[in-house]
Design a protein around this motif. Sequence first.
Motif, PDB file in Angstrom:
ATOM      1  N   ARG A  74      45.636  38.382  37.697  1.00  0.00           N
ATOM      2  CA  ARG A  74      46.410  37.420  38.481  1.00  0.00           C
ATOM      3  C   ARG A  74      47.016  38.048  39.731  1.00  0.00           C
ATOM      4  NH1 ARG A  74      49.451  33.461  34.103  1.00  0.00           N
ATOM      5  NH2 ARG A  74      47.613  33.000  32.850  1.00  0.00           N
ATOM      6  N   GLY A  75      46.492  39.220  40.099  1.00  0.00           N
ATOM      7  CA  GLY A  75      46.928  39.839  41.347  1.00  0.00           C
ATOM      8  C   GLY A  75      48.146  40.715  41.247  1.00  0.00           C
ATOM      9  N   PHE A  76      48.542  41.102  40.049  1.00  0.00           N
ATOM     10  CA  PHE A  76      49.722  41.954  39.877  1.00  0.00           C
ATOM     11  C   PHE A  76      49.356  43.218  39.115  1.00  0.00           C
ATOM     12  CE2 PHE A  76      51.289  37.644  40.303  1.00  0.00           C
ATOM     13  CZ  PHE A  76      52.355  37.780  41.185  1.00  0.00           C
ATOM     14  N   GLU A  77      49.994  44.326  39.478  1.00  0.00           N
ATOM     15  CA  GLU A  77      49.760  45.581  38.782  1.00  0.00           C
ATOM     16  C   GLU A  77      50.371  45.497  37.383  1.00  0.00           C
ATOM     17  OE1 GLU A  77      48.089  48.238  39.641  1.00  0.00           O
ATOM     18  OE2 GLU A  77      47.516  47.457  41.621  1.00  0.00           O
TER      19      GLU A  77
ATOM     20  N   LYS B 169      48.536  33.268  39.986  1.00  0.00           N
ATOM     21  CA  LYS B 169      47.150  33.049  40.403  1.00  0.00           C
ATOM     22  C   LYS B 169      46.280  32.756  39.194  1.00  0.00           C
ATOM     23  CE  LYS B 169      47.770  36.326  44.215  1.00  0.00           C
ATOM     24  NZ  LYS B 169      49.198  36.563  43.921  1.00  0.00           N
TER      25      LYS B 169
ATOM     26  N   SER C 122      42.493  32.405  37.720  1.00  0.00           N
ATOM     27  CA  SER C 122      41.159  32.894  38.056  1.00  0.00           C
ATOM     28  C   SER C 122      40.179  31.744  38.264  1.00  0.00           C
ATOM     29  CB  SER C 122      40.642  33.806  36.936  1.00  0.00           C
ATOM     30  OG  SER C 122      40.411  33.062  35.758  1.00  0.00           O
TER      31      SER C 122
END
Length: 242
Positions: free
Chosen positions: A41-44, A94, A96
């Motif tokens: 989801r775009g996060f580390e 986010k 997918s």
Amino acid sequence: MFENDNNSIKKAQNGDKFELERLIRDNSGLIWSIVKRFSGRGFELEDLYQIGCVGFIKSIKRFDTSFDVKLSTYTVPYILGEIKRYIRDDGTIKISRSIKELQVKIKMMQKEYQDKYKKEITIEELSKELKISKEDIAIALEANKPIESIDGIYQSEKGEKGISLIEKVSINENEEEKITTKIAIRELINELPIKDKQIILLRYYKEKTQTEVAKILGISQVQVSRTERKILDKMKLKLGVV
């Protein structure tokens, strides 16, 4: 009683950093299991893990060792809440492309099934038709939904004012006890057999009447009423509500 390390918890609550760090290490697997739900989801993930630890620490400070509930059960909403708050503040979660594509397929099948059979298609049927696990179906269905609350209201069969699930199974007036009871109720719902869980979710979260639930599940309204009453009685018993 559940086996919690209450001695360690109390020490951590009183400012013992060593015990607090030990509790975090002992529960790192639980924290990571929640963090991994947000992968892709775009996060580390390492960043989310640290945020999850913040939620875990908050739960430790508020945990009541006298309550008959697993520490892991109590901490999960805090960990999830902290991560979701971070994601919300940092930007919209986010979803997918694969989940979005699955959502489209599900919506099409739901409409076709409703038009053909005049009833809702179950997760089991969606799983079978799409050849996708029930877990993936559930994730796709819930991806864009807000978290449901234990305060969900059910519709009265006689047009009376609705009553929330927590009002039905709990008499606690203390706000902190009420919050803890909500978490315990959520755990009890997760432990229910599939059919019983469907009845509770449809009644108290989807706001369906007993008649509507009966039609969806293919049973009688009387069966729904009896089963619902038995479930609530069992939940009260486990919560120690008299």
